[in-house]
Design a protein around this motif. Sequence first.
Motif, short mmCIF file in Angstrom:
data_model
loop_
_atom_site.label_atom_id
_atom_site.label_comp_id
_atom_site.label_asym_id
_atom_site.label_seq_id
_atom_site.Cartn_x
_atom_site.Cartn_y
_atom_site.Cartn_z
N VAL A 90 2.01 -49.02 4.25
CA VAL A 90 2.65 -48.88 2.95
C VAL A 90 3.26 -47.49 2.84
N PRO A 91 4.51 -47.36 2.40
CA PRO A 91 5.13 -46.02 2.27
C PRO A 91 4.30 -45.09 1.39
N VAL A 92 4.10 -43.85 1.88
CA VAL A 92 3.30 -42.85 1.18
C VAL A 92 4.21 -41.72 0.70
N LEU A 93 4.06 -41.33 -0.56
CA LEU A 93 4.87 -40.26 -1.15
C LEU A 93 3.98 -39.11 -1.58
N ASP A 94 4.44 -37.88 -1.35
CA ASP A 94 3.77 -36.75 -1.97
C ASP A 94 4.39 -36.55 -3.35
N THR A 102 13.44 -40.45 -10.27
CA THR A 102 14.79 -40.06 -10.67
C THR A 102 15.89 -40.79 -9.90
N GLN A 103 15.59 -41.18 -8.65
CA GLN A 103 16.65 -41.79 -7.83
C GLN A 103 16.35 -43.22 -7.40
N GLY A 104 15.10 -43.66 -7.55
CA GLY A 104 14.78 -45.05 -7.25
C GLY A 104 14.11 -45.25 -5.91
N PRO A 105 13.73 -46.51 -5.60
CA PRO A 105 12.93 -46.80 -4.42
C PRO A 105 13.62 -46.51 -3.08
N GLU A 106 14.94 -46.73 -3.00
CA GLU A 106 15.61 -46.51 -1.71
C GLU A 106 15.57 -45.04 -1.33
N ALA A 107 15.87 -44.18 -2.30
CA ALA A 107 15.83 -42.74 -2.02
C ALA A 107 14.41 -42.29 -1.72
N ALA A 108 13.43 -42.87 -2.42
CA ALA A 108 12.04 -42.50 -2.20
C ALA A 108 11.57 -42.91 -0.81
N THR A 109 12.05 -44.04 -0.32
CA THR A 109 11.68 -44.49 1.03
C THR A 109 12.12 -43.47 2.06
N ALA A 110 13.28 -42.88 1.84
CA ALA A 110 13.78 -41.86 2.77
C ALA A 110 12.96 -40.58 2.68
N ALA A 111 12.30 -40.36 1.52
CA ALA A 111 11.53 -39.12 1.32
C ALA A 111 10.05 -39.30 1.61
N ARG A 112 9.63 -40.45 2.13
CA ARG A 112 8.20 -40.69 2.32
C ARG A 112 7.63 -39.83 3.44
N LEU A 113 6.30 -39.67 3.39
CA LEU A 113 5.60 -38.88 4.40
C LEU A 113 5.52 -39.64 5.72
#
Length: 731
Positions: free
Chosen positions: A699-703, A712-723
Motif C-alpha cells: 500500500v502506498p505510504v506517505l510521510d 492539495t493535489q490529489g491521489p495521483e500527485a501523492a502517489t508520485a510523492a510516496r515513500l
Amino acid sequence: MSAPHPTPADDIPADVRERHARLSQDLDDHSYRYYLGSPIVSDAEYDRMMAELRELEDRYPSLVTPDSPTQKAGAPISNEFAPVEHLERMQSLDNAFDDEQLTAWAHRVGAEVPVEAFLCELKIDGLAVDLVYEKGRLVRAATRGDGRVGEDITLNIRTIDAVPLRLDESVHPAPELLEVRGEVFLPATAFEELNARLADEGKPPFANPRNAAAGSLRQKDPRVTASRPLSMLVHGVGAHRGVAFTHQSQSYEMLAAWGLPVSDRTRVVSSLDEVRAYIAHYAEHRHDPEYEIDGVVVKVDDVALQRRLGSTSRAPRWAIAYKYPPEEVTTTLLDIKTSVGRTGRVTPYAVLEPVRVAGSEVEFATLHNAQEVARKGVLIGDTVVVRKAGDVIPEVVGPVLDKRTGAERPFVMPAECPECGTPLGQQKEGDVDLRCPNTRYCKGQLRERLFFIAGRKALDIEALGYVAATALTQPLEPAEPPLRDEGDLFNLTVEQLLPIRTLVLDPDTAEPKLDPKTGEPKVVTFFANQKGEPKKTVEKLFEQLEEAKRRPLWRVLVALSIRHVGPRAAEDLARHFRSLDAIAQASEEELVAVDGIGPTIARSIVDWFAVDWHREIVEKWRAAGVRMAEEGADEGPRLLDGVTVVVTGSLEDYSRDGAKEAVQELGGKVTGSVSKKTDFVVVGANPGSKYDKAVKLGVPVLDEAGFRVLLTQGPEAATAARLAVGETPED
C-alpha cells in the motif's frame, strides 16, 4: 490458551441483536436530550445502559459499528453561538464504577507500558470548556460541543474572574499557542443564592449547579453572565506550540505559574493502592470542595506513555473516571402517568412528592416502559428510593417494602394513546415499548416533532417554543389546527395564528399547567395581544422561519425526525451524498457504505422515505424554499472521493482527528485498519504495526509532506510523492 474467535454476524441470536439495537437507540436519545438540558434518565441509569451495551459488544464484536454509542464521544452542539472547531478533539472518559473495573483498567494499561505514577484529580460536575491562548493572550473560548466543534463563548468566559485574559510570564514565557481544557462551575453556595434570587423575581430556578453554569455561559448578554459568580478549574492541555511537558503534573505546575486556575486537590501517586486511598477519601469528603463532584479522574502522569497508549474513537486509554454511587433519598410515588414522544413511543413516568436530591428539587422521573415498572416492583402510593448524580430528572430505584400499608395499587399500562386515543401496539414482535401508530395525526406526536424541529440541533427556530408548538397543533375549539403535519410549517399565515387560544403544557409531562390565581388550567392567546393584533413574537417567528430555510442540509435531515438519525449521522450523510434527493434514493447498501452509518440507521432511512406522507413533507418544504442540497453539490466529484486513508504515528501539524477531518472534507474515507483496499497509509513519528502491514501489502505510504500533497493535489500527485519501500519519515 488461544483467544476466542469473534462470533460471525449471522450467528448472533436475534434477541441479542434486538437488545443491542434498543440500547443503541435509547443511549443516542438520552445523550441528545442531556446536551439539550432536558435529560429523562439519571447519569447512573445511562452508565448502566452503556455498560450493558459494552458487554454485548465484547461478547459479539461484529455488533460494533461506527454509529454505536460506544464509539462516539459527546453530543451535538447548540447553534445559539457561532460554531468553533477545536484545535484538538475534546474526548470523553471511560468509566469505572467499582474497584474491579478500576483494577482491570490499571492492568490493561500496565500490560502495555510500565506506569510509575498516576495523577488523581476530582471529577467536577461542571461544563467542559476549551480556552485558546496565542502568545499569552486569550483569543477564544468554546464549549465542548461534540468534541470537534463547540460554541464560541469568548465574551462570556472573559467575565469569569478566575480566567486570565493574559498569561502571567513572570516565571515562564508564554508559549506561542496553548489550548487549555477545564470545567466551568457555579459554587454550591452561589447556586443556592442564585436560585433564591430567581425565586424572588418570579423566575424558574435552575435544576442543579451544572445547569446553572451552562445556562449562565449561554447568555447572549455577557452582562448576565458577569452577574453570576462562575469559576473554573483547568485539567488538561490540547494543542500547544513553544512549550513541552514531560508529565501531566508538570503541565499543571506550568499552568498555575501562568495564572490559570488549577485544583489544589490533585495528587500524584505511585501505586494503585494510593489511587484507591484517594478515591476512598473523597467518597467520605464528597461535599468538602466548593463545587459538585461525581467521582475521581485517574490519569497516567507520563505524557510519553499517554501517547503510546493512545485513544479509542471516543476516549483516551490512559485515563479513566471512577464514578461514585449516586446519592439516594426517599419520597412518595404519587402516581404513574404516560406521555407520548415524537416517534410515538409511550413512556410511563413517575409523579413524585417533591423532594430535594443532590442540590435540586425534583418531582418527575422516567420509568422507561411497563416492563421496567414491573422489574422495579413499584406500586402507586409506595415510598420509593430516588437517586440522582447531578441529573435534571432522577431515577426511581425501587420501593421501600417495610413502609407499605396495603393501600398501594399497581400501575396498568394504558391500552390507548394518552393524547389521541388510538390503540397502542408494538412496532414489531418482541418490542418492549408500546407505540401510538397514528404517527401523522396524533396531536401529541406532532407537537413533539414540531418542538424538536425548532430545537437548536435541528432548524433552530427560537420563537417556536413549547407553547407555540402546542398552539399550532392543539388550539382550543372552535379554532382548527393550522398544521395538518409539519409539512405546513413554512406556509403559515398571520391570519391563521391570531385567533388561536391554547393550554399551556408542561414540556416534561405534557400536562396542563395551572393558573396560580384560579387553580384552573392556564389558557393563553399566544400570538395576539388583547386588541387582537399580532405580538412581536409573530414577526420574530416569520423572520426565523425564513432563516430556517437556509440551514445546512444536515439540519434539515435532523428536522425530519427519522429514527436513529441524529446530528452526527446527519452530518456524515450530508457530507457524503450532498443532497436530500440522493439520500432518499440511496439503497441500504449505499447508505451503510458511508463512514459512520450502520445497518440500523440505513434501514430506518429507507423505511422513512418509503412512506408517502413523509415524502409529501419533503416536497412541501422544497416548494417553500427549504434548502435541500449542500453548496456545490452539482460541481462534480471532490478531490478525494473514493480514496481510503489510514493514519498512524504522530504528525507534527495534524492531530489524528485533524488529519481525519481534512480527508473527509475532501470526500475521502479514513479507516483504522490497513487492507488491500486502502489507498494510502500516512505515517508520522513512531508508526506502529500499520506501517509494517502497509509495506507488506504494497500500500502506498506517505510521510507528512506527502500527506499535504494528497490534500492539495490529489491521489495521483501523492502517489508520485510516496515513500520508498522500507523508508520511514525519520529516514
